[in-house]
Design a protein around this motif. Sequence first.
Motif, PDB file in Angstrom:
ATOM      1  N   TYR A 182     -33.406 111.926 -24.251  1.00 33.67           N
ATOM      2  CA  TYR A 182     -31.957 111.604 -24.306  1.00 33.67           C
ATOM      3  C   TYR A 182     -31.271 112.457 -23.423  1.00 33.67           C
ATOM      4  O   TYR A 182     -29.866 112.648 -23.364  1.00 33.67           O
ATOM      5  CB  TYR A 182     -31.549 111.375 -25.755  1.00 33.67           C
ATOM      6  CG  TYR A 182     -32.301 110.393 -26.314  1.00 33.67           C
ATOM      7  CD1 TYR A 182     -31.550 109.097 -26.062  1.00 33.67           C
ATOM      8  CD2 TYR A 182     -33.516 110.382 -26.768  1.00 33.67           C
ATOM      9  CE1 TYR A 182     -32.056 107.867 -26.804  1.00 33.67           C
ATOM     10  CE2 TYR A 182     -33.936 109.220 -27.384  1.00 33.67           C
ATOM     11  CZ  TYR A 182     -33.180 108.015 -27.326  1.00 33.67           C
ATOM     12  OH  TYR A 182     -33.918 106.633 -27.759  1.00 33.67           O
ATOM     13  N   THR A 235     -29.141 110.372 -19.475  1.00 34.01           N
ATOM     14  CA  THR A 235     -27.886 109.430 -20.158  1.00 34.01           C
ATOM     15  C   THR A 235     -28.016 107.940 -19.808  1.00 34.01           C
ATOM     16  O   THR A 235     -27.671 107.108 -20.708  1.00 34.01           O
ATOM     17  CB  THR A 235     -26.423 109.855 -19.634  1.00 34.01           C
ATOM     18  OG1 THR A 235     -26.259 109.810 -18.175  1.00 34.01           O
ATOM     19  CG2 THR A 235     -25.828 111.145 -20.145  1.00 34.01           C
ATOM     20  N   GLY A 236     -28.649 107.829 -18.699  1.00 41.07           N
ATOM     21  CA  GLY A 236     -28.926 106.336 -18.647  1.00 41.07           C
ATOM     22  C   GLY A 236     -30.165 105.668 -19.641  1.00 41.07           C
ATOM     23  O   GLY A 236     -29.687 104.566 -20.302  1.00 41.07           O
ATOM     24  N   ARG A 288     -28.098 105.238 -22.889  1.00 38.19           N
ATOM     25  CA  ARG A 288     -27.007 104.037 -22.795  1.00 38.19           C
ATOM     26  C   ARG A 288     -27.932 102.774 -23.015  1.00 38.19           C
ATOM     27  O   ARG A 288     -27.709 102.128 -24.035  1.00 38.19           O
ATOM     28  CB  ARG A 288     -26.677 103.954 -21.471  1.00 38.19           C
ATOM     29  CG  ARG A 288     -25.436 102.788 -21.081  1.00 38.19           C
ATOM     30  CD  ARG A 288     -24.267 102.799 -21.934  1.00 38.19           C
ATOM     31  NE  ARG A 288     -23.601 103.880 -21.229  1.00 38.19           N
ATOM     32  CZ  ARG A 288     -22.409 104.117 -21.754  1.00 38.19           C
ATOM     33  NH1 ARG A 288     -21.765 103.556 -22.882  1.00 38.19           N
ATOM     34  NH2 ARG A 288     -21.747 105.344 -21.027  1.00 38.19           N
ATOM     35  N   TYR A 308     -29.123 102.674 -27.058  1.00 40.70           N
ATOM     36  CA  TYR A 308     -28.124 102.844 -27.960  1.00 40.70           C
ATOM     37  C   TYR A 308     -27.196 101.534 -27.870  1.00 40.70           C
ATOM     38  O   TYR A 308     -26.876 101.122 -28.943  1.00 40.70           O
ATOM     39  CB  TYR A 308     -27.233 103.993 -27.936  1.00 40.70           C
ATOM     40  CG  TYR A 308     -27.679 105.320 -28.112  1.00 40.70           C
ATOM     41  CD1 TYR A 308     -28.965 105.327 -28.777  1.00 40.70           C
ATOM     42  CD2 TYR A 308     -27.231 106.435 -27.561  1.00 40.70           C
ATOM     43  CE1 TYR A 308     -29.571 106.588 -29.137  1.00 40.70           C
ATOM     44  CE2 TYR A 308     -27.847 107.885 -28.052  1.00 40.70           C
ATOM     45  CZ  TYR A 308     -29.060 107.829 -28.751  1.00 40.70           C
ATOM     46  OH  TYR A 308     -29.735 109.095 -29.202  1.00 40.70           O
ATOM     47  N   ARG A 309     -27.339 100.983 -26.814  1.00 42.35           N
ATOM     48  CA  ARG A 309     -26.772  99.666 -26.718  1.00 42.35           C
ATOM     49  C   ARG A 309     -27.600  98.581 -27.507  1.00 42.35           C
ATOM     50  O   ARG A 309     -27.007  97.669 -28.293  1.00 42.35           O
ATOM     51  CB  ARG A 309     -26.464  99.052 -25.319  1.00 42.35           C
ATOM     52  CG  ARG A 309     -25.771  97.885 -25.245  1.00 42.35           C
ATOM     53  CD  ARG A 309     -25.378  97.633 -23.577  1.00 42.35           C
ATOM     54  NE  ARG A 309     -24.133  98.544 -23.279  1.00 42.35           N
ATOM     55  CZ  ARG A 309     -23.556  98.499 -22.351  1.00 42.35           C
ATOM     56  NH1 ARG A 309     -23.932  97.418 -21.316  1.00 42.35           N
ATOM     57  NH2 ARG A 309     -22.468  99.213 -22.172  1.00 42.35           N
ATOM     58  N   ALA A 338     -25.083 112.286 -24.518  1.00 40.76           N
ATOM     59  CA  ALA A 338     -25.678 111.128 -25.259  1.00 40.76           C
ATOM     60  C   ALA A 338     -25.137 110.660 -26.468  1.00 40.76           C
ATOM     61  O   ALA A 338     -25.085 109.515 -27.040  1.00 40.76           O
ATOM     62  CB  ALA A 338     -27.352 111.364 -25.561  1.00 40.76           C
ATOM     63  N   ILE A 379     -22.199 108.662 -25.912  1.00 31.89           N
ATOM     64  CA  ILE A 379     -22.627 107.556 -25.501  1.00 31.89           C
ATOM     65  C   ILE A 379     -22.945 106.586 -26.762  1.00 31.89           C
ATOM     66  O   ILE A 379     -22.533 105.397 -27.138  1.00 31.89           O
ATOM     67  CB  ILE A 379     -23.837 107.374 -24.474  1.00 31.89           C
ATOM     68  CG1 ILE A 379     -23.225 107.769 -23.242  1.00 31.89           C
ATOM     69  CG2 ILE A 379     -24.519 105.861 -24.533  1.00 31.89           C
ATOM     70  CD1 ILE A 379     -24.463 108.127 -22.005  1.00 31.89           C
ATOM     71  N   GLU A 417     -19.760 105.541 -28.496  1.00 31.71           N
ATOM     72  CA  GLU A 417     -19.064 104.517 -27.701  1.00 31.71           C
ATOM     73  C   GLU A 417     -19.857 103.215 -27.889  1.00 31.71           C
ATOM     74  O   GLU A 417     -18.947 102.067 -28.131  1.00 31.71           O
ATOM     75  CB  GLU A 417     -19.279 104.895 -26.181  1.00 31.71           C
ATOM     76  CG  GLU A 417     -18.304 104.132 -25.263  1.00 31.71           C
ATOM     77  CD  GLU A 417     -18.514 104.968 -23.960  1.00 31.71           C
ATOM     78  OE1 GLU A 417     -18.135 106.023 -23.797  1.00 31.71           O
ATOM     79  OE2 GLU A 417     -18.825 104.189 -22.940  1.00 31.71           O
ATOM     80  N   GLU A 418     -21.036 103.013 -27.758  1.00 33.25           N
ATOM     81  CA  GLU A 418     -21.760 101.973 -28.043  1.00 33.25           C
ATOM     82  C   GLU A 418     -21.418 101.305 -29.511  1.00 33.25           C
ATOM     83  O   GLU A 418     -21.406  99.965 -29.637  1.00 33.25           O
ATOM     84  CB  GLU A 418     -23.254 102.060 -27.710  1.00 33.25           C
ATOM     85  CG  GLU A 418     -23.585 102.125 -26.253  1.00 33.25           C
ATOM     86  CD  GLU A 418     -23.247 101.103 -25.366  1.00 33.25           C
ATOM     87  OE1 GLU A 418     -23.144  99.977 -25.927  1.00 33.25           O
ATOM     88  OE2 GLU A 418     -22.875 101.200 -24.257  1.00 33.25           O
TER      89      GLU A 418
END
Lengths: 420, 420
Positions: A98, A101-102, A105, A108-109, A133, A136, A139-140
């Motif tokens: 982690y 960050t890709g 993302r 976690y999405r 992370a 992120i 955010e998700e």
Amino acid sequence: MAFTILKGTILSAPTLGELEAVEGGYLVAEDGVIRGVYETLPEAYASEPVEDWGDALILQSFSDMHLHAPQYPMMGMGLDLPLMDWLQTYTFPLEANYADTGYARAVYRQLAHDLVENGTTRVCIFSSLHRPATLILMEELERAGVSGYVGKVNMDRNGGEHLQETTEESMAETLQWLEECQRFQTVRPILTPRFTPSCTDRLMAFLGKLAAERDLPIQSHLSENDAEIETVLKLCPDCGQYWESYAKRGLWTNRTLMAHCVWSDERERKAMKDAGVTVVHCGDSNWNICSGTAPVRKMLDEGLKVVLGSDVAGGDNLSMFQAVIAALRASKVRCTTDGSPFLTVAEAWYLATSAPADFFGEKPGFAPGNRLGAMVLADDKVLSPHPLSPAQRLERAVYRRQKNAIRAVYSGGRKVFSAQ
Amino acid sequence: MAFTILKGTILSAPTLGELEAVEGGYLVAEDGVIRGVYETLPEAYASEPVEDWGDALILQSFSDMHLHAPQYPMMGMGLDLPLMDWLQTYTFPLEANYADTGYARAVYRQLAHDLVENGTTRVCIFSSLHRPATLILMEELERAGVSGYVGKVNMDRNGGEHLQETTEESMAETLQWLEECQRFQTVRPILTPRFTPSCTDRLMAFLGKLAAERDLPIQSHLSENDAEIETVLKLCPDCGQYWESYAKRGLWTNRTLMAHCVWSDERERKAMKDAGVTVVHCGDSNWNICSGTAPVRKMLDEGLKVVLGSDVAGGDNLSMFQAVIAALRASKVRCTTDGSPFLTVAEAWYLATSAPADFFGEKPGFAPGNRLGAMVLADDKVLSPHPLSPAQRLERAVYRRQKNAIRAVYSGGRKVFSAQ
């Protein structure tokens, strides 16, 4: 004002062990906050649109009070290993990913989507040690409609080569993360020392001071496994029991969540009760990692605050229906070994839905003033022995956890999931 | 000749604890009988059509060795009650409904469909005491592609007003049923005294004689619950232990299945081993009805034959994935209480798929000569921590039991289920 008005068989758990049903009732929320449950729709809402779910059950959605977001890709794997080996072989190497960050993302999405699909709209969740992370993840979750607390993990020892911070890094990153996450509305930070074997006394004391200064909640692990307990007592010669390693550093408050507590004895349980610490019971996880069977009935009888967690990925399933069954079974295992009465379905359901309300400053059930968290469950296609009461329908839904039963999920003012 | 040729990652359990994988392999059956598993397709089959499942797992389908067909509509209900109360309050009144053949037809058609959808293609199953409904159950199973043994239940005492036969009726109906069910091809009869509390000595002795004369298999229940054991010892003053109530009437053979055996002690287990009796372990059911945790590892170590059952509706789920997890967890509960090693996923998988072969005169795994029983499992949409071996994919599938993972099921020469 935006209204959400749901019509159906409204079933909630206002007190431990009791279910309240209103058949053909209305659940009304205004701007995402519950106003009430009514047998007939009050005049004031007469002109607002109603979503009529017919005979379907309208239930409180779940609060998953303990899970590890970065471990989601390994859910259901490596469970033939004991805790400490499982951490070193599977968990820590995966969590190291982690830094990317890709990767964070993408995972976690998916996780946030899968949570709401399973009827979970509130969490207390561990991220990894990575600040970007963690942001992120917040955010998700917020985007998907999951509220609650997210923790950047602190760990400045025993993490191995790829998953460790220095004490200074851990402190600085935590402060920066607290700064950066102020932008979120419904997802808030929770201090998260991984567990005593991962955190030096100095780091723990720093976090304890921070909790007091900023009035922050805390989450960690306690007395899950005998090898873990032994490690803690070696690392902390000033502590007679595991819990003292948190208490002595200021991490033992009425806003503290402690996962597992399988082996907490009478004295440790009393310390939890006295401080107002909340126990997160995770039955499946305890069996998976061969930790034991927590005395969930005894903890309730002693007046401890108890909630449930999926503990993904020590737990093997994101569905809190599964966590409810695990709590029932844990209590039944204890019943056949030490004779303590088992939990009823209504009690276990309360633990997964209403009991966590207190930690968020809310009230049990669909209480006015609570943030709306609800799911619609259709069970009309299932064979029945005879006409069922709403409580019997809930019991059957818990045990059968039939595919595609959840038709819709609401969180705040939003419909966050809708079955195709 | 009709061929079934499946291409994919062929994964089977030829011996306890070991999995055998052939990636990009071929599973070949001729007229519903397995010919072999091959890395490359033998020349002889080169002109036959191949169903190519790509990277999907091709697994042995399940044998559910203990469940109660008439209880299907109450699956997941009444589980807050102990065994003897649960039987009298829920089970017996529901079973009485099967005097109605229309009701039986509707339930059994649904059950047969749901079995294959869950990857179960072979059963040893209890019907109710009703002969016509039992024939309907056999018909619906055969039509759906489920093979195995079905038992008309015998019970001439303690069934209550609506669910009881006289001894004479029970004997006469059994003989007539054996006559009538000769028309079935893949579903055969099994003698089924419900359990000792439900059957007089005279009825048991009649069934024992019948088993010997006609070489019939036998299924019943043993040592599930303490109240039950106490009842048996009162009813049978000539028996020192529960098992003797079967053994003394000729019902204790190497073709006998005994469900549960939670409380069987060393002597009772030795009696099972000496006679070649097979234990059907049903972990979830034992917890649901608060019976205890059967010592599944100990029974294996002692050389007993052990298979798994869903025990619907003491069990709450038709999926044998769930029975596999229950066996794993039962072993882990025992691990943390008496220190016996827990089962691995490969071992529990063997119990649900290969171990029952012996009872049907077959060999473990996809052995040539076995009746084809296979399922295709797709898992390519699930997040992974890293590329997985076939065994790791199986482990994950067992624990995650993700929705709609089973894409197709084969039984004999037929494709009996296909996902939309």
